[in-house]
Scaffold this motif. Structure first.
Motif, short mmCIF file in Angstrom:
data_model
loop_
_atom_site.label_atom_id
_atom_site.label_comp_id
_atom_site.label_asym_id
_atom_site.label_seq_id
_atom_site.Cartn_x
_atom_site.Cartn_y
_atom_site.Cartn_z
N SER A 294 30.03 2.22 -3.95
CA SER A 294 29.45 0.93 -3.61
C SER A 294 28.78 0.99 -2.25
O SER A 294 27.68 0.49 -2.07
N ARG B 108 35.46 4.61 -5.34
CA ARG B 108 34.71 3.42 -5.70
C ARG B 108 34.01 2.86 -4.49
O ARG B 108 32.88 2.42 -4.55
N PHE C 170 29.73 -1.20 -10.68
CA PHE C 170 28.71 -0.70 -9.76
C PHE C 170 27.41 -0.37 -10.46
O PHE C 170 26.63 0.46 -10.01
N GLU D 260 24.21 -0.68 -8.28
CA GLU D 260 24.11 0.33 -7.23
C GLU D 260 23.73 1.69 -7.81
O GLU D 260 22.94 2.43 -7.22
#
Lengths: 268, 215
Positions: B10, B6, A200, A203
């Motif tokens: 995201s 997670r 990630f 992000e």
């Protein structure tokens, strides 16, 4: 084996208990303010530490990780670690009285560990099975234990006093510590963290750039997400789009007292 | 870390789907908000999965859909909440315009991440005072399984979105918590200054990304 039982996992748990109690003692000494985050000063300090650690250590390594590993390998590793955590999820489902969900997670673990090649492929998800990832913080919540103050943990990040207690229990309950030595389990957890961070990366970078106050952004997101999970609004997700539960409506968020709205529309 | 965490990480950057609100008024009043969201989601997903058009043009089209179909006036009031009364008329207008720009710039970045995405409407929940929450879930792609909800409110016969709740995290609530201390300390003027600065930074970022992509 009994020697290993005695030493390894409880040692991890003790380490965490010591850390948390140190923080709690330190925190009570601080000036506290009302609301969900009475220890904001201390929390911001730990948050800044985490950000610094991320900037100088975790992010650079994660970037290298991304460069070396193809996407499917990172996803596979992510599935692998998620599968390793499933036994603890099974325990928490049963502790919450979610019997059916506990069985679903049990079969999910069996299926993914075998057909899913030791968990690298989330076969259950691909087959459309729902997922019930419960942790002990949520179990405590189900039992009526309130969040307590918001708490930022070193490296682990956003939490609350209740969820930190939950984390300690989940780590102690994880079966691997009982037969796998610490020099394997700790690097394994570090790898999990690194892999997630790498997955990630974009992000996280983007949200830092966009946030007006990244600390408040993360706090708000964490607390809201936990509330939604506790109320069942996010449970039982699956690829087939079956979600049980309902979102909680929030009077204070979407409607202000009529008095407070006076003059808001009137002038326009 | 649990998988759900997670997903939260995201999904918070979940994007233009945030824009996927009402495209058009539906015919029947009873299923109006749900039909509106379902149709808009289909439209937005079509733009996201389009091949051969530039990211810039896709981003513009997504922003257009959003501008026409979100109730930015109400969103702005809810984000600022009580201090809104102390905002002057020009400050309010400026805030609404800059906040719109902010959302378009922050949620319209790196659209390539959303290729292969589908969104399915999974249910609706009646809320207080006539609001309706439409639940949906992302299928496929990087954010497979993420839960999105749209808070819909009727305004002059149109159903418009006033909030997006991603994995349980309300956009309105998240901005409110970040803006509150800024307004408390520096008032509307300080908030507008910070918002404009941020929008400039985001514009430069987007230009840099496009420049990098083109070369």
């Amino acid at each position: 084996m009994s020697a290993a039982r005695k030493s390894v996992a409880p040692r991890q748990a003790l380490l965490w208990l010591a850390l948390v109690s140190t923080l709690a003692v330190g925190a009570t000494g601080c000036a506290s303010k009302p609301g969900p985050d009475p220890w904001e000063g201390m929390n911001r300090g730990i948050f800044a530490f985490n950000e610094t650690a991320d900037h100088w250590v975790i992010e650079p390594v994660a970037k290298g990780w991304r460069f070396v590993l193809p996407d499917f390998a990172m996803t596979g590793l992510d599935n692998f670690f998620k599968n390793l955590g499933t036994p603890v999820e099974i325990m928490n489902n049963f502790l919450q009285g979610e019997v059916e969900e506990g069985y679903v997670q049990t079969w999910r673990f069996i299926l993914n560990s075998t057909v899913g090649v030791a968990g690298f492929v989330d076969v259950a998800w691909l087959a459309g099975w729902p997922d019930y990832p419960e942790d002990f913080g949520l179990t405590l919540g189900t039992w009526g234990v309130p969040n307590g103050p918001y708490l930022v943990l070193p490296i682990f990040g956003a939490s609350t006093v209740r969820d930190t207690g939950g984390l300690v229990v989940d780590i102690a309950a994880s079966p691997y510590g009982y037969f796998i030595p610490l020099y394997v389990t700790i690097p394994a957890r570090a790898t999990d963290l690194l892999n997630t961070r790498a997955l990630f990366h974009e992000e996280i970078t983007q949200s830092r750039e966009e946030a007006f106050d990244f600390y408040l952004f993360v706090r708000s997101a964490y607390l809201q997400n936990r509330t939604a999970r506790l109320s069942g609004g996010l449970s039982g997700r699956s690829r087939l789009g079956v979600i049980s539960g309902e979102p909680k409506s929030d009077e204070d968020l979407y409607y202000l007292d009529d008095e407070e709205w006076d003059g808001i529309d009137g002038e326009e | 870390m649990a998988k759900s965490r997670r997903l939260l990480i995201s999904a918070l950057w979940l994007l233009p789907l945030v824009w996927a609100a009402p495209l058009a008024m539906a015919d029947s009043a009873s299923d109006a908000p749900r039909a509106v969201v379902a149709k808009a989601l289909a439209e937005i997903v079509a733009v996201l999965n389009e091949k051969g058009t530039s990211e810039e043009s896709r981003r513009d089209r997504i922003a257009e859909i959003a501008y026409a179909n979100f109730d930015f006036d109400t969103m702005s009031k809810l984000v600022i909440a009580r201090p809104w009364r102390k905002f002057t008329k020009p400050e309010r207008a400026e805030f609404i315009a800059e906040f719109k720009t902010h959302l378009a710039r922050s949620y319209g970045r790196r659209l390539s991440r959303y290729e292969g995405v589908e969104v399915r409407v999974t249910g609706e929940v009646p809320e207080q005072r006539g609001d309706v929450t439409i639940n949906s879930q992302v299928m496929g792609g990087q954010f497979d399984g993420a839960v999105l909800a749209y808070r819909m409110r009727e305004k002059d016969g149109d159903w418009l979105a006033i909030d997006v709740i991603i994995e349980g995290v309300s956009l309105v609530s998240n901005f409110r918590s970040q803006f509150k201390p800024i307004v408390a300390q520096g008032g509307a003027a300080e908030l507008l200054r910070r918002l404009k600065d941020k929008n400039d930074v985001l514009r430069d970022e987007i230009e840099a990304e496009q420049g990098g992509g083109a070369s």
